[in-house]
Design a protein around this motif. Structure first.
Motif, PDB file in Angstrom:
ATOM      1  N   GLY A 141      58.860  25.548 -46.619  1.00  0.00           N
ATOM      2  CA  GLY A 141      58.845  25.858 -48.046  1.00  0.00           C
ATOM      3  C   GLY A 141      59.909  25.092 -48.828  1.00  0.00           C
ATOM      4  N   MET A 142      60.761  24.301 -48.128  1.00  0.00           N
ATOM      5  CA  MET A 142      61.814  23.528 -48.809  1.00  0.00           C
ATOM      6  C   MET A 142      61.221  22.296 -49.458  1.00  0.00           C
ATOM      7  SD  MET A 142      64.881  23.355 -46.064  1.00  0.00           S
ATOM      8  CE  MET A 142      66.341  24.290 -46.392  1.00  0.00           C
ATOM      9  N   ASP A 143      61.762  21.992 -50.608  1.00  0.00           N
ATOM     10  CA  ASP A 143      61.350  20.743 -51.224  1.00  0.00           C
ATOM     11  C   ASP A 143      61.951  19.610 -50.368  1.00  0.00           C
ATOM     12  OD1 ASP A 143      62.673  18.645 -52.841  1.00  0.00           O
ATOM     13  OD2 ASP A 143      63.657  20.229 -53.965  1.00  0.00           O
ATOM     14  N   PRO A 144      61.266  18.471 -50.216  1.00  0.00           N
ATOM     15  CA  PRO A 144      61.712  17.395 -49.326  1.00  0.00           C
ATOM     16  C   PRO A 144      63.130  16.896 -49.624  1.00  0.00           C
ATOM     17  CG  PRO A 144      59.468  16.978 -50.040  1.00  0.00           C
ATOM     18  CD  PRO A 144      59.961  18.175 -50.811  1.00  0.00           C
ATOM     19  N   PHE A 203      64.508  23.532 -35.793  1.00  0.00           N
ATOM     20  CA  PHE A 203      64.065  24.403 -36.876  1.00  0.00           C
ATOM     21  C   PHE A 203      63.827  25.782 -36.249  1.00  0.00           C
ATOM     22  CE2 PHE A 203      62.886  20.083 -37.994  1.00  0.00           C
ATOM     23  CZ  PHE A 203      63.426  19.976 -39.270  1.00  0.00           C
ATOM     24  N   HIS A 204      64.620  26.766 -36.674  1.00  0.00           N
ATOM     25  CA  HIS A 204      64.603  28.081 -36.029  1.00  0.00           C
ATOM     26  C   HIS A 204      63.528  29.020 -36.581  1.00  0.00           C
ATOM     27  CE1 HIS A 204      68.206  27.105 -33.784  1.00  0.00           C
ATOM     28  NE2 HIS A 204      68.648  26.531 -34.902  1.00  0.00           N
ATOM     29  N   ASN A 205      62.959  28.680 -37.697  1.00  0.00           N
ATOM     30  CA  ASN A 205      61.864  29.481 -38.262  1.00  0.00           C
ATOM     31  C   ASN A 205      61.026  28.561 -39.150  1.00  0.00           C
ATOM     32  OD1 ASN A 205      63.208  29.329 -40.826  1.00  0.00           O
ATOM     33  ND2 ASN A 205      64.459  31.090 -40.234  1.00  0.00           N
ATOM     34  N   GLU A 206      60.131  29.097 -39.861  1.00  0.00           N
ATOM     35  CA  GLU A 206      59.212  28.303 -40.687  1.00  0.00           C
ATOM     36  C   GLU A 206      59.730  28.096 -42.114  1.00  0.00           C
ATOM     37  OE1 GLU A 206      56.236  26.937 -39.511  1.00  0.00           O
ATOM     38  OE2 GLU A 206      57.009  27.602 -37.562  1.00  0.00           O
ATOM     39  N   ASP A 207      60.962  28.564 -42.408  1.00  0.00           N
ATOM     40  CA  ASP A 207      61.496  28.458 -43.770  1.00  0.00           C
ATOM     41  C   ASP A 207      61.574  27.014 -44.270  1.00  0.00           C
ATOM     42  OD1 ASP A 207      61.726  31.180 -43.674  1.00  0.00           O
ATOM     43  OD2 ASP A 207      63.930  31.211 -43.626  1.00  0.00           O
ATOM     44  N   PHE A 208      61.800  26.075 -43.373  1.00  0.00           N
ATOM     45  CA  PHE A 208      61.933  24.674 -43.792  1.00  0.00           C
ATOM     46  C   PHE A 208      60.650  24.152 -44.449  1.00  0.00           C
ATOM     47  CE2 PHE A 208      59.916  24.186 -39.710  1.00  0.00           C
ATOM     48  CZ  PHE A 208      59.116  23.070 -39.837  1.00  0.00           C
ATOM     49  N   ALA A 248      68.274  28.526 -40.772  1.00  0.00           N
ATOM     50  CA  ALA A 248      66.936  28.010 -40.492  1.00  0.00           C
ATOM     51  C   ALA A 248      66.966  26.721 -39.669  1.00  0.00           C
ATOM     52  CB  ALA A 248      66.190  27.762 -41.798  1.00  0.00           C
ATOM     53  N   ILE A 249      68.035  25.914 -39.801  1.00  0.00           N
ATOM     54  CA  ILE A 249      68.083  24.595 -39.162  1.00  0.00           C
ATOM     55  C   ILE A 249      69.426  24.428 -38.462  1.00  0.00           C
ATOM     56  CG2 ILE A 249      67.934  22.091 -39.536  1.00  0.00           C
ATOM     57  CD1 ILE A 249      66.570  22.745 -42.249  1.00  0.00           C
ATOM     58  N   SER A 250      69.402  23.805 -37.278  1.00  0.00           N
ATOM     59  CA  SER A 250      70.653  23.423 -36.621  1.00  0.00           C
ATOM     60  C   SER A 250      70.546  21.968 -36.167  1.00  0.00           C
ATOM     61  CB  SER A 250      70.970  24.339 -35.439  1.00  0.00           C
ATOM     62  OG  SER A 250      70.016  24.212 -34.424  1.00  0.00           O
ATOM     63  N   VAL A 251      71.705  21.319 -36.103  1.00  0.00           N
ATOM     64  CA  VAL A 251      71.782  19.927 -35.666  1.00  0.00           C
ATOM     65  C   VAL A 251      72.842  19.848 -34.577  1.00  0.00           C
ATOM     66  CG1 VAL A 251      72.415  17.576 -36.361  1.00  0.00           C
ATOM     67  CG2 VAL A 251      71.047  18.998 -37.891  1.00  0.00           C
ATOM     68  N   THR A 252      72.511  19.120 -33.501  1.00  0.00           N
ATOM     69  CA  THR A 252      73.450  18.898 -32.402  1.00  0.00           C
ATOM     70  C   THR A 252      73.700  17.399 -32.288  1.00  0.00           C
ATOM     71  OG1 THR A 252      72.622  20.831 -31.220  1.00  0.00           O
ATOM     72  CG2 THR A 252      73.846  19.210 -29.918  1.00  0.00           C
ATOM     73  N   VAL A 253      74.983  17.036 -32.230  1.00  0.00           N
ATOM     74  CA  VAL A 253      75.364  15.624 -32.062  1.00  0.00           C
ATOM     75  C   VAL A 253      76.347  15.503 -30.911  1.00  0.00           C
ATOM     76  CG1 VAL A 253      75.031  15.080 -34.521  1.00  0.00           C
ATOM     77  CG2 VAL A 253      77.296  15.667 -33.687  1.00  0.00           C
TER      78      VAL A 253
END
Length: 176
Positions: A100-103, A93-98, A77-82
């Motif tokens: 529904g995640m608790d903070p 954020f690759h979809n809307e799943d984030f 659902a999530i990717s990070v680039t550094v």
């Protein structure tokens, strides 16, 4: 080994053959007679090697400045680039799943992804610099080992490291 300078011949014994008398060479003239051309050749080679090393280092730095590392969460659902310096360049954020995640879980996921991406970037930087590691010492040894300048500097290095006694002055009143 005779050298010409100001019309007077010089020998290794530190004496200048003049018109009427043999006069001592100055310390600078003796140094130049013994090591002058050798030092110039060595310094020329040193400069060339240092320049080449600096060019390779700059090329690696340019390559790394453009390189990034991207990691993705297990649920995709999530990717990070550094960047290799650890700077966060993108959080995606690759979809809307984030939503529904608790903070707390979202925060931990982001921290984990950033850490993993930074670790990969650090490994890439280490790998890129590995061929250059130790080149400074290697260049110094290869350029100086067994040469007159190394022989000249060896006693000074020993004194600096405290492994040799300074030599006693010569020619003074306290000669024993």
């Amino acid at each position: 080994m005779a050298h010409q300078n100001d019309g007077a011949a010089r020998d290794n014994d530190g004496i200048r053959d003049g018109d009427d008398a043999r006069t001592p060479l100055s310390a600078r003239e003796q140094f130049d007679a013994i090591l002058g051309s050798t030092l110039q050749e060595q310094f020329g080679e040193m400069q060339k090697q240092v320049r080449e090393h600096a060019e390779r280092l700059a090329a690696v730095q340019r390559e790394l400045a453009a390189r990034t590392s991207t990691v993705r969460s297990k649920d995709r659902a999530i990717s990070v680039t550094v960047g290799v310096q650890g700077d966060v360049r993108e959080i995606k954020f690759h979809n809307e799943d984030f939503r529904g995640m608790d903070p707390v879980r979202l925060g931990k996921t982001l921290v984990d992804l950033i850490g993993r991406a930074q670790s990969e970037g650090g490994e890439a930087a280490r790998d890129a610099f590995e061929p250059l590691r130790g080149k400074g010492d290697e260049m110094r040894r290869s350029m100086l080992a067994g040469t007159p300048i190394e022989e000249f500097l060896a006693p000074l290095r020993e004194m600096a490291q405290g492994t040799a006694e300074p030599s006693k002055p010569r020619g003074g009143r306290n000669d024993g």
